[in-house]
Enzyme design. Structure first.
Site, PDB file in Angstrom:
ATOM      1  N   ARG A   7     -21.176  23.698 -28.613  1.00 20.58           N
ATOM      2  CA  ARG A   7     -21.491  22.412 -27.746  1.00 20.58           C
ATOM      3  C   ARG A   7     -21.700  23.159 -26.343  1.00 20.58           C
ATOM      4  O   ARG A   7     -21.229  24.073 -25.939  1.00 20.58           O
ATOM      5  CB  ARG A   7     -20.638  21.386 -27.657  1.00 20.58           C
ATOM      6  N   GLU A  12     -29.154  17.473 -24.152  1.00 14.43           N
ATOM      7  CA  GLU A  12     -30.317  18.068 -25.177  1.00 14.43           C
ATOM      8  C   GLU A  12     -31.034  16.643 -25.465  1.00 14.43           C
ATOM      9  O   GLU A  12     -30.646  15.527 -25.674  1.00 14.43           O
ATOM     10  CB  GLU A  12     -29.590  18.209 -26.534  1.00 14.43           C
ATOM     11  N   HIS A  65     -30.965  23.929 -30.678  1.00 17.70           N
ATOM     12  CA  HIS A  65     -30.029  23.362 -31.365  1.00 17.70           C
ATOM     13  C   HIS A  65     -30.544  23.435 -32.754  1.00 17.70           C
ATOM     14  O   HIS A  65     -30.511  22.102 -33.494  1.00 17.70           O
ATOM     15  CB  HIS A  65     -29.485  21.979 -30.879  1.00 17.70           C
TER      16      HIS A  65
END
Length: 320
Positions: free
Chosen positions: A237, A266, A287
């Site tokens: 994270r 994000e 990601h």
């Protein structure tokens, strides 16, 4: 037996028209599929649903309270911070997540980043694009020093399924593996406090959840304890790493490089210190460590299995 009304709130976040959704289709007589759902649309879309599948759409107390027919929420992820679990329990709504589905994909991505940084692939690709090989006097270009992983040391923070998978591959490369004590967790034999681990590792890979005890875990002080040629890999994270401190460390040469698949916000619509293209020895990916087609298919099949278990009256991956 099946449910009558189901809603997929953000299907486009897991399916790019490349998955088999037939297992899900069998679990519910009628699915309403939405590519994305804005916050203002949630209440109306789940109002008469018996089962809701969400990846990132927030289901708070107000939304859950208004869904009078809702019996089951399936989170298309391991983390469940987007669902008010306390409210779900009070309302008698079951909540199930999925876990372990993306381990092979994440492990592969971790080593894609490690190998790209260790063999200096971005620099050599840019050199070729600029014509350096074509103009060179020798048969090869060796402007960027390459290291081997064999004999080097990998440090892991978070030895769950993901960290364990990374450790096994590291050992196959001939690396030594050290494991940090989990921040905020009980002391474990054979694990090192983070401050003792950092100066000893050539690569640090993060696999812990984002909690109050891990937020900002790797900051300027921790980066300063690492070797000047060490690599930092974060596929966990974004908030675990102080992003400005990492950008500063890379510019100053405090550490050797970093591979980052996650950011603190994000998508990073307001920008991010790590998106500056002038930062050296940094690879940022959007990601995607979890996102192989195989991993996403396993996720869908796991969701279907969770629904099937719920209908059979058994508990599977239940978090509420």
């Amino acid at each position: 037996m099946s449910l009558k009304n189901g809603v997929l709130l953000d299907l486009a976040t897991i399916d790019r028209d490349d998955l088999d959704l037939s297992a899900l289709a069998e679990m519910c007589e009628g699915w309403r599929r939405h590519a994305y759902t804005e916050p203002a649309e949630v209440a109306a879309r789940i109002a008469d649903a018996e089962v809701v599948v969400t990846n990132k759409v927030v289901l708070d107390r107000q939304a859950l309270s208004g869904a009078r027919s809702l019996r089951l929420v399936c989170v298309a992820a391991t983390g469940t911070n987007n669902v008010d679990l306390e409210a779900a329990r009070e309302l008698g709504i079951a909540v199930a997540n999925v876990a372990g589905y993306a381990t092979p994909s994440v492990v592969q991505h971790v080593f894609s980043l490690i190998l790209a940084l260790t063999t200096r692939l971005p620099e050599y690709q840019r050199a070729i694009d600029a014509g350096a090989w074509q103009r060179h006097d020798s048969f090869c270009v060796m402007d960027y020093p390459i290291r081997e992983l064999a004999g080097r040391t990998l440090g892991i923070v978070g030895l769950g399924d993901l960290g364990g998978g990374v450790a096994r591959v590291a050992e196959a490369f001939g690396m030594k593996v050290l494991v940090a004590q989990r921040p905020g967790g009980a002391l474990r034999v054979g694990r090192l406090m983070l401050e003792a681990l950092l100066p000893r590792v050539d690569v640090l890979s993060l696999h812990c959840p984002l909690t109050e005890s891990t937020r900002g875990l790797i900051g300027a002080r921790e980066l300063g304890l690492m070797r000047r040629d060490a690599l930092l890999i974060n596929t966990a994270r974004g908030g675990i790493v102080d992003e400005q401190a990492l950008a500063d460390a890379l510019r100053a040469g405090t550490i050797g490089g970093a591979g980052v698949d996650v950011l603190s916000a994000e998508p990073p619509r307001a920008g991010n210190p790590l998106l500056d293209p002038s930062i050296p020895n940094l690879i940022v990916t959007p990601h995607i460590a979890w996102a192989s087609r195989e991993a996403r298919q396993r996720m869908v099949d796991e969701i279907a299995a969770n629904i099937s278990a719920f209908l059979a009256g058994t508990s599977r991956n239940r978090v509420a």
